[in-house]
Design a protein around this motif. Structure first.
Motif, short mmCIF file in Angstrom:
data_model
loop_
_atom_site.label_atom_id
_atom_site.label_comp_id
_atom_site.label_asym_id
_atom_site.label_seq_id
_atom_site.Cartn_x
_atom_site.Cartn_y
_atom_site.Cartn_z
N ILE A 218 5.34 -47.84 -5.63
CA ILE A 218 5.67 -46.67 -6.55
C ILE A 218 7.16 -46.39 -6.18
O ILE A 218 7.72 -46.15 -5.27
CB ILE A 218 4.71 -45.70 -6.17
N VAL A 219 7.72 -46.23 -7.37
CA VAL A 219 9.34 -45.91 -7.19
C VAL A 219 9.51 -44.34 -7.87
O VAL A 219 9.12 -44.31 -8.91
CB VAL A 219 10.17 -46.86 -8.14
N VAL A 220 10.19 -43.58 -7.20
CA VAL A 220 10.46 -42.29 -7.46
C VAL A 220 11.98 -42.06 -7.44
O VAL A 220 12.63 -42.34 -6.42
CB VAL A 220 9.63 -41.10 -6.58
N GLU A 221 12.69 -41.33 -8.28
CA GLU A 221 13.76 -40.75 -8.52
C GLU A 221 13.84 -39.34 -8.31
O GLU A 221 13.19 -38.56 -9.19
CB GLU A 221 14.50 -41.47 -9.89
N GLY A 222 14.62 -38.78 -7.43
CA GLY A 222 14.78 -37.27 -7.40
C GLY A 222 16.28 -36.68 -6.91
O GLY A 222 16.85 -37.53 -6.64
N ALA A 223 15.86 -35.31 -6.52
CA ALA A 223 16.87 -34.72 -6.08
C ALA A 223 16.52 -33.39 -5.48
O ALA A 223 15.41 -33.48 -5.18
CB ALA A 223 18.01 -34.10 -7.18
N TRP A 224 17.19 -32.49 -5.24
CA TRP A 224 16.72 -31.20 -4.55
C TRP A 224 16.98 -29.88 -5.74
O TRP A 224 17.97 -30.07 -6.32
CB TRP A 224 17.60 -31.02 -3.28
N ILE A 225 16.09 -29.01 -5.60
CA ILE A 225 16.06 -27.73 -6.33
C ILE A 225 16.37 -26.67 -5.61
O ILE A 225 15.50 -26.39 -4.72
CB ILE A 225 14.94 -27.79 -7.54
N ASP A 226 17.03 -25.81 -5.90
CA ASP A 226 16.97 -24.33 -5.44
C ASP A 226 15.91 -23.68 -6.05
O ASP A 226 16.15 -23.33 -7.09
CB ASP A 226 18.33 -23.85 -5.62
N VAL A 227 14.99 -23.23 -5.16
CA VAL A 227 13.55 -22.48 -6.01
C VAL A 227 13.99 -21.36 -6.36
O VAL A 227 13.06 -20.63 -7.06
CB VAL A 227 12.53 -22.86 -4.93
N LEU A 228 14.89 -20.66 -6.05
CA LEU A 228 15.17 -19.35 -6.65
C LEU A 228 15.94 -19.27 -7.74
O LEU A 228 15.63 -18.77 -8.58
CB LEU A 228 15.97 -18.50 -5.54
N LYS A 229 17.09 -20.24 -7.69
CA LYS A 229 18.13 -20.18 -9.08
C LYS A 229 17.40 -21.18 -10.08
O LYS A 229 17.79 -21.07 -11.12
CB LYS A 229 19.38 -20.71 -8.51
#
Length: 135
Positions: free
Chosen positions: A97-108
């Motif tokens: 399983i290969v996942v590509e991601g990042a980080w999200i500001d859950v308020l903005k």
């Protein structure tokens, strides 16, 4: 587990992703990137893509092992690719399983970056033999 099976009496396709997600959460937690930290920073991981290659079926009551490796990452850990491999108890690889991601500001509701100290921990996650630093 019974809940992980499908009509063919082997592990359902989405259970593979569930086990990979749990492995990621455990690895992040070991780095100090746990739910409490995410809540404090209003940041969380977000996936852009998830790809599973099924190699062998996993049957009822089989024990599996999941590995987690960083395959790609920007220096600041703002974008990344993680590969999980699921192995049956006899050592046979059952899935990748290969996942590509990042980080999200859950308020903005916008992409974010980790604080430098946490990013430093993240980029030193166990790296794959084919690790690539992204531009």
């Amino acid at each position: 587990m019974w809940a992980h099976l499908d009509a063919n009496m082997h592990m359902r396709h989405s259970a593979y992703a569930d086990f990979a997600a749990q492995a990621r959460i455990e690895v992040l937690d070991e780095m100090g990137l746990n739910m409490k930290t995410f809540q404090k920073l209003h940041i969380g991981p977000i996936l852009f893509r998830e790809e599973t290659t099924y190699l062998r079926e996993v049957g009822v009551n089989e024990t599996i092992t999941v590995t987690t490796e960083l395959v790609k990452s920007k220096k600041d850990a703002s974008r990344w690719t993680i590969r999980h491999e699921l192995f049956k108890e006899d050592g046979v690889k059952a899935a990748i399983i290969v996942v590509e991601g990042a980080w999200i500001d859950v308020l903005k509701r916008k992409l974010a970056t980790l604080p430098e100290e946490l990013a430093e921990h993240f980029v030193h996650m166990r790296r794959s033999a084919d690790f690539v630093e992204m531009e």
